[in-house]
Design a protein around this motif. Structure first.
Motif, short mmCIF file in Angstrom:
data_model
loop_
_atom_site.label_atom_id
_atom_site.label_comp_id
_atom_site.label_asym_id
_atom_site.label_seq_id
_atom_site.Cartn_x
_atom_site.Cartn_y
_atom_site.Cartn_z
N PHE A 17 0.83 -1.19 0.00
CA PHE A 17 0.00 0.00 0.00
C PHE A 17 0.87 1.24 0.00
O PHE A 17 2.00 1.24 0.47
CB PHE A 17 -0.96 -0.02 1.19
CG PHE A 17 -1.86 -1.22 1.16
CD1 PHE A 17 -2.70 -1.44 0.09
CD2 PHE A 17 -1.82 -2.15 2.17
CE1 PHE A 17 -3.52 -2.55 0.03
CE2 PHE A 17 -2.64 -3.27 2.14
CZ PHE A 17 -3.48 -3.48 1.07
N ALA A 18 0.31 2.30 -0.54
CA ALA A 18 1.05 3.55 -0.68
C ALA A 18 1.40 4.14 0.68
O ALA A 18 0.70 3.94 1.66
CB ALA A 18 0.21 4.56 -1.46
N ARG A 58 -9.94 2.97 -5.88
CA ARG A 58 -9.28 1.71 -5.51
C ARG A 58 -9.66 0.56 -6.44
O ARG A 58 -8.83 -0.25 -6.82
CB ARG A 58 -9.64 1.34 -4.07
CG ARG A 58 -8.98 0.03 -3.63
CD ARG A 58 -9.32 -0.33 -2.23
NE ARG A 58 -10.71 -0.76 -2.16
CZ ARG A 58 -11.33 -1.03 -1.03
NH1 ARG A 58 -10.71 -0.89 0.11
NH2 ARG A 58 -12.58 -1.43 -1.04
N LYS A 59 -10.90 0.51 -6.86
CA LYS A 59 -11.38 -0.58 -7.71
C LYS A 59 -10.63 -0.64 -9.04
O LYS A 59 -10.50 -1.69 -9.63
CB LYS A 59 -12.88 -0.44 -7.95
CG LYS A 59 -13.70 -0.58 -6.70
CD LYS A 59 -15.16 -0.30 -6.95
CE LYS A 59 -15.92 -0.31 -5.64
NZ LYS A 59 -17.28 0.15 -5.79
N ASN A 60 -10.15 0.51 -9.51
CA ASN A 60 -9.52 0.57 -10.82
C ASN A 60 -8.08 1.09 -10.73
O ASN A 60 -7.51 1.53 -11.72
CB ASN A 60 -10.35 1.49 -11.74
CG ASN A 60 -10.03 1.29 -13.18
OD1 ASN A 60 -9.59 0.22 -13.61
ND2 ASN A 60 -10.23 2.33 -13.97
N LYS A 85 -3.42 2.91 3.94
CA LYS A 85 -3.36 1.47 4.22
C LYS A 85 -4.75 0.90 4.47
O LYS A 85 -5.10 -0.14 3.94
CB LYS A 85 -2.44 1.20 5.41
CG LYS A 85 -2.21 -0.26 5.67
CD LYS A 85 -1.21 -0.50 6.78
CE LYS A 85 -0.98 -1.98 6.97
NZ LYS A 85 0.02 -2.26 7.98
N ALA A 86 -5.55 1.58 5.26
CA ALA A 86 -6.90 1.12 5.57
C ALA A 86 -7.77 1.05 4.32
O ALA A 86 -8.60 0.15 4.19
CB ALA A 86 -7.55 2.04 6.61
N LEU A 87 -7.55 1.99 3.40
CA LEU A 87 -8.33 2.02 2.16
C LEU A 87 -7.72 1.17 1.06
O LEU A 87 -8.27 1.07 -0.03
CB LEU A 87 -8.48 3.47 1.67
CG LEU A 87 -9.26 4.39 2.60
CD1 LEU A 87 -9.10 5.84 2.17
CD2 LEU A 87 -10.72 4.00 2.64
#
Length: 118
Positions: A17-18, A58-60, A85-87
């Motif tokens: 994650f970023a 996030r989906k794409n 991170k959570a997302l």
């Protein structure tokens, strides 16, 4: 041997994650010049509308890797990284501590979307 393979698979299969990078104007300008069209998304970890925007992306995000950059502003670095991170966000992120980008693009509220190099 089996234990080593299981351990390795845990590291390989986990998404990275970023984490917001500290903003550096020179490096960021160079980064922008290397891209054609890019969308800057300004967000804060406490902003529910920002989180909704990031969840949609996030989906794409695999297809948006070179087209979208996230800019965290009006926030603290630790909170920004926790939110990403959570997302489960994997896109590039810059932490605009001194609000250089926020001022440059006249951002008064978040979320905000700015399109550059068009």
């Amino acid at each position: 041997m089996r234990n080593i393979l299981i351990l390795l698979s845990c590291f390989i299969l986990q998404p990275v994650f970023a984490e917001c990078m500290e903003f550096n104007e020179e490096k960021f300008e160079h980064y922008l010049k290397s891209k054609s069209k890019i969308e800057l998304i300004f967000f804060s970890s406490w902003c529910s509308d920002c989180k909704e925007d990031l969840l949609k992306i996030r989906k794409n995000q695999k297809n948006l890797k070179d087209k979208v950059v996230i800019i965290n502003t009006f926030d603290r670095l630790e909170k920004a990284n926790t939110a990403l991170k959570a997302l489960e966000i994997e896109l590039d992120c810059y932490f605009d501590r001194d609000r250089v980008l926020t001022k440059k693009y006249n951002i008064k509220a978040v979320p905000a979307h700015v399109y550059v190099n068009q």
